[in-house]
Design a protein around this motif. Sequence first.
Motif, PDB file in Angstrom:
ATOM      1  N   SER A  51       0.838  -1.196   0.000  1.00  0.00           N
ATOM      2  CA  SER A  51       0.000   0.000   0.000  1.00  0.00           C
ATOM      3  C   SER A  51       0.872   1.244   0.000  1.00  0.00           C
ATOM      4  O   SER A  51       1.654   1.466   0.934  1.00  0.00           O
ATOM      5  N   ARG A  55      -2.440   2.965   3.316  1.00  0.00           N
ATOM      6  CA  ARG A  55      -1.761   2.489   4.532  1.00  0.00           C
ATOM      7  C   ARG A  55      -0.245   2.542   4.446  1.00  0.00           C
ATOM      8  O   ARG A  55       0.454   1.868   5.203  1.00  0.00           O
ATOM      9  N   GLY A  62       3.019   0.169   3.148  1.00  0.00           N
ATOM     10  CA  GLY A  62       2.356  -0.724   4.083  1.00  0.00           C
ATOM     11  C   GLY A  62       1.886  -1.957   3.330  1.00  0.00           C
ATOM     12  O   GLY A  62       2.334  -2.229   2.207  1.00  0.00           O
ATOM     13  N   VAL A  64      -1.773  -4.304   2.538  1.00  0.00           N
ATOM     14  CA  VAL A  64      -3.219  -4.464   2.681  1.00  0.00           C
ATOM     15  C   VAL A  64      -3.677  -5.752   1.998  1.00  0.00           C
ATOM     16  O   VAL A  64      -2.912  -6.406   1.296  1.00  0.00           O
ATOM     17  N   ILE A 146       3.911  -3.798   7.660  1.00  0.00           N
ATOM     18  CA  ILE A 146       2.771  -3.365   8.469  1.00  0.00           C
ATOM     19  C   ILE A 146       3.227  -2.402   9.567  1.00  0.00           C
ATOM     20  O   ILE A 146       2.583  -1.389   9.823  1.00  0.00           O
ATOM     21  N   GLY A 149       4.175   1.004   7.825  1.00  0.00           N
ATOM     22  CA  GLY A 149       3.178   1.652   6.978  1.00  0.00           C
ATOM     23  C   GLY A 149       2.293   2.653   7.710  1.00  0.00           C
ATOM     24  O   GLY A 149       1.761   2.380   8.778  1.00  0.00           O
ATOM     25  N   ASN A 156      -0.918   1.377   9.318  1.00  0.00           N
ATOM     26  CA  ASN A 156      -1.186   0.042   8.786  1.00  0.00           C
ATOM     27  C   ASN A 156      -1.530  -0.928   9.912  1.00  0.00           C
ATOM     28  O   ASN A 156      -2.373  -1.817   9.756  1.00  0.00           O
ATOM     29  N   TYR A 159      -5.164  -1.103  10.631  1.00  0.00           N
ATOM     30  CA  TYR A 159      -5.891  -1.830   9.589  1.00  0.00           C
ATOM     31  C   TYR A 159      -5.873  -3.332   9.879  1.00  0.00           C
ATOM     32  O   TYR A 159      -6.904  -4.007   9.805  1.00  0.00           O
TER      33      TYR A 159
END
Length: 184
Positions: A51, A55, A62, A64, A146, A149, A156, A159
């Motif tokens: 991402s 994110r 990041g 997703v 993650i 991000g 992230n 999320y």
Amino acid sequence: MSANPEIPYPPHDPGLWVFGYGSLMWNPGFAFEERVPARLLGAHRSLCVLSVHWRGTPERPGLVLGLDRGGSCVGIAFRVAPERSEQTLAYLREREQVTMIYRESVRRVWLRDGSARSVPAVAFLVDRSHAQYAGSLTHEQRLHHIRQGHGVGGPNRNYVLSTRDHLAELGIRDGEVEWLAERL
């Protein structure tokens, strides 16, 4: 049941169905008439998309969810009223296709409401040839993306944790999401 190839949308539009497998499940962002758990065959939920907008950024991407080929995925099917179909599709294209990482497709989903119905639904499947496809990352590499991000949609980390929580509320187990969430 066999693989789930793309199917044409029915000529007698009873309304648009949309299949959500990630944040669309709890934050669809469009009006709907019906919300039903559903299963799509031939693709599975995976944290496989770098991402660079929602994110993450190009410098610190990041990670997703995408619908990647093979397996099956339990998510949510939303029925949209016919008069809102075009508006909903325009919204989804703007939201999901910022970098054109997904292929918009109409796939058959089986509703899990006891009716044994199947309906054609719009789904966004990851394009494996896109530069943002990250299906071969290790768990540790996914965790790194993650953790780093942060994009227009926030961290992230949030999320992934939200995905885990909402999947659990629906009784959906996802080993990959759970493993990553435990380490965040």
